[in-house]
Each structure stands twice: as structure tokens, then as C-alpha cells.
Design an enzyme around this catalytic site. Sequence first.
Site, PDB file in Angstrom:
ATOM      1  N   SER A   1       0.796  -1.238   0.000  1.00 27.94           N
ATOM      2  CA  SER A   1       0.000   0.000   0.000  1.00 27.94           C
ATOM      3  C   SER A   1       0.825   1.285   0.000  1.00 27.94           C
ATOM      4  CB  SER A   1      -0.930   0.020   1.208  1.00 27.94           C
ATOM      5  OG  SER A   1      -2.068  -0.731   0.921  1.00 27.94           O
TER       6      SER A   1
ATOM      7  N   LYS B   1       0.476   3.378  -2.913  1.00 23.56           N
ATOM      8  CA  LYS B   1      -0.710   4.224  -3.135  1.00 23.56           C
ATOM      9  C   LYS B   1      -0.353   5.708  -3.148  1.00 23.56           C
ATOM     10  CE  LYS B   1      -3.840   0.747  -1.183  1.00 23.56           C
ATOM     11  NZ  LYS B   1      -4.513   0.276   0.027  1.00 23.56           N
TER      12      LYS B   1
ATOM     13  N   TYR C   1      -2.862  -1.873 -10.418  1.00 29.12           N
ATOM     14  CA  TYR C   1      -2.908  -1.874  -8.953  1.00 29.12           C
ATOM     15  C   TYR C   1      -2.129  -3.052  -8.359  1.00 29.12           C
ATOM     16  CZ  TYR C   1      -4.564  -2.320  -4.201  1.00 29.12           C
ATOM     17  OH  TYR C   1      -4.595  -2.449  -2.832  1.00 29.12           O
TER      18      TYR C   1
ATOM     19  N   TYR D   1      -4.642   3.637   7.694  1.00 26.57           N
ATOM     20  CA  TYR D   1      -6.022   3.107   7.663  1.00 26.57           C
ATOM     21  C   TYR D   1      -6.801   3.484   8.924  1.00 26.57           C
ATOM     22  CZ  TYR D   1      -3.107   0.222   4.720  1.00 26.57           C
ATOM     23  OH  TYR D   1      -2.166  -0.209   3.849  1.00 26.57           O
TER      24      TYR D   1
ATOM     25  N   VAL E   1       1.075  -3.878   3.737  1.00 23.25           N
ATOM     26  CA  VAL E   1       1.031  -5.188   4.393  1.00 23.25           C
ATOM     27  C   VAL E   1       2.298  -6.025   4.166  1.00 23.25           C
ATOM     28  CG1 VAL E   1      -1.476  -5.442   4.606  1.00 23.25           C
ATOM     29  CG2 VAL E   1      -0.324  -6.204   2.514  1.00 23.25           C
TER      30      VAL E   1
HETATM   31  N1  GLN Z   1      -2.022  -5.462  -2.183  1.00 20.75           N
HETATM   32  C1  GLN Z   1      -2.678  -5.318  -0.931  1.00 20.75           C
HETATM   33  C2  GLN Z   1      -4.169  -5.514  -1.099  1.00 20.75           C
HETATM   34  O1  GLN Z   1      -4.703  -5.069  -2.062  1.00 20.75           O
HETATM   35  C3  GLN Z   1      -2.363  -3.971  -0.365  1.00 20.75           C
HETATM   36  C4  GLN Z   1      -3.007  -3.748   0.953  1.00 20.75           C
HETATM   37  C5  GLN Z   1      -2.116  -3.104   1.981  1.00 20.75           C
HETATM   38  O2  GLN Z   1      -0.903  -3.020   1.876  1.00 20.75           O
HETATM   39  N2  GLN Z   1      -2.743  -2.674   3.045  1.00 20.75           N
HETATM   40  O3  GLN Z   1      -4.827  -6.104  -0.303  1.00 20.75           O
END
Ligand code: GLN
Length: 338
Positions: free
Chosen positions: A95, A98, A223, A274, A292
Amino acid sequence: IRDRFCIINIISVYYLKYMFIYRFILEQIKRGYLMEELLKELVEKNRKFTADGNVANYIPELDKADKNALGIYVTTLDGQEFFAGDYNTKFTIQSISKIISLMLAILDNGEEYVFSKVGMEPSGDPFNSIRKLETSSRKKPYNPMINAGAIAVASMIKGKDDREKFLRLLDFAKLITEDDTLDLNYKIYIGESDTGFRNYSMAYFLKGEGIIEGNVNEALTVYFKQCSIEGTAKTISTLGKFLANDGVLSNGERILTTRMAKIIKTLMVTCGMYDSSGEFAVRVGIPSKSGVGGGICSVVPGKMGIGVYGPSLDKKGNSLAGGHLLADLSEELSLNIF
Ligand code: GLN
């Protein structure tokens, strides 16, 4: 007499000058040494927290990470670098990508268009939550840091097909992390695209609502690939430094406007961790974005970028020991922006 006086004068001026330079260098070495010692100490102090979390296993391959790993890399605006622990281990940025795709989407389409499709409000829900997409009165994902928002953002990257879109994104990531070796971890990418069913469902829903205008599968491919970009704590530390420097590279080249850099940093504070963003802001007080894969990219405006790696995650998907480590560092060096 005058000659002698002159010589004494010259000698003392030189003596003072060299003493000053000598002291300055000594001071820098001492500071660097103390900083490395501090990082080492904080990594070892916080490593115990890795036992309380778990590595992500919902994406195949991520569960191969060493749960006990913890590392940190600090890059200051004046060009100094300090590191400790598992700072050299490779991991996927997940993430954290992003914020990179958001920068490129704004550069490609302008701020107004991007935020007509995705909001700026913390959702208070887990990063992969679907529910507010339909139940909320706003017809767009809450923010670009949750999956729904990030997939919408990925759909806005310009390019003739998903390959070109992703390559543009990867090139942009290489530019701002100042790391030419950055690449995709193909196994993780395949794992994500084989199992990311919630992401598929959100993307199709967004297409149905007209938020995604182009091809849904292309948006998903971009993505999944951006999440699978692999780097080290140094990579995300340099990314943090880029934002700490308001979107200017080490060579002085400006890539983002100050306003854009401000938007990204603000969204990091309000949504970057988050549904832990509020607590993290209180405990650490530094704009940050987690993934993650175990990474946290932190931005201390005007001072430094910090990259943390610790794949053992808490229930909300943030690096557990990494959060504790950042809280300690923020306290020790008074980095809290508030
Ligand atoms: N690739 C992960 C997902 O789409 C990214 C989520 C994350 O890092 N929180 O679930």
C-alpha cells in the site's frame, strides 16, 4: 615588529580556522555515531513486539517473510544516511505504492479530476472494506489510501495499455525513490492477481458507478503490479525524504508542486495508517504510509525520510514493531509535527 605581528596574526587566523573545521568534522562524526547507536538500540528494544503480530498470509508468498525482522533507514535532507537492523531486506511496498500512484495520477490528470473520483476523508474502516462504497451517500471511495480509492486512482494513470501504464508508474517510482534497480516481484504479483477477489469486486462496483472510466482489468493489473514493487527500507526512506523536501529530488529538481506535496502528506496523516491513523498520529505524530509487506514510509517535513521494515503486522495491517520503533524515535528526536 610589524612583520612579526603580521606572521603571528596569520598563524592565529589559520589556527582558528582549522580548529573550527576540525571541530565541525568531529561533531558530525560524533552525531552520526550517536544516531547509528540510537537506531541500533531502538531496533533491539522494539524487536520483541514482532512476537505479538503476524505476517500477512492472505497474499501467497508474503507469509515467507521472517516474522522477527525489524529494520530502519533514515535519510536526512542534508544527505546523511543512518540505518540499523534488517534495513537491507527486500519486501514488496504494497500500500505504500498508493502515495506514488496518487502523485502520478494528479500529475497526469490534475487535482480537481482526481478528487472528483476519490474523496479525502478517513473511512474508519479496514483498508479492504467494501461496505461504505454502497451505503454511504458519497458515490466515491472515501480516500486514495484504502484499496477502493487506490484502484480508482490506478485507473487514472495514463498509457495506451496496462503495460505502458505500469511502466510509467514504475519509472516514476524509480525517479522519486532515486533507485534505478526498483522492480516488480513477479511471484507476488501473480499471487495477488490470483487471489485478490475483494479487489476485483470493488473494481467492478466502481466501474458500475462510473468512478472507473476505462478498462477495469487494466486498472486492477496496474494496482496489483504497483503493490508488488519490491524495495528495501532505504527505498521508502528516500521516498519519505522526497516528500519531506516538498517534492524536490536530491539534485534539486522539482517534481511536485508544493501544494501537491502538501496534499500527499496530509492524506498520509489522516488516512495513511487506515483505521489506525488517528491513534498513530497521537502516538507518533509523523505523516506515514504503511503496507502489508511490513513497510512504513514516514515523512518528517523539512528534516528527513524514514523507512521502517517489520513484516509482523497488527490486526489492522500495520507493522507492529515498526509502529513502536517510530513512536520511540519520534520521542527521542522530537520529530512529532504537532
Ligand atoms: N495489495 C494489498 C491488497 O490489495 C495492499 C493492501 C495493503 O498493503 N494494506 O490487499
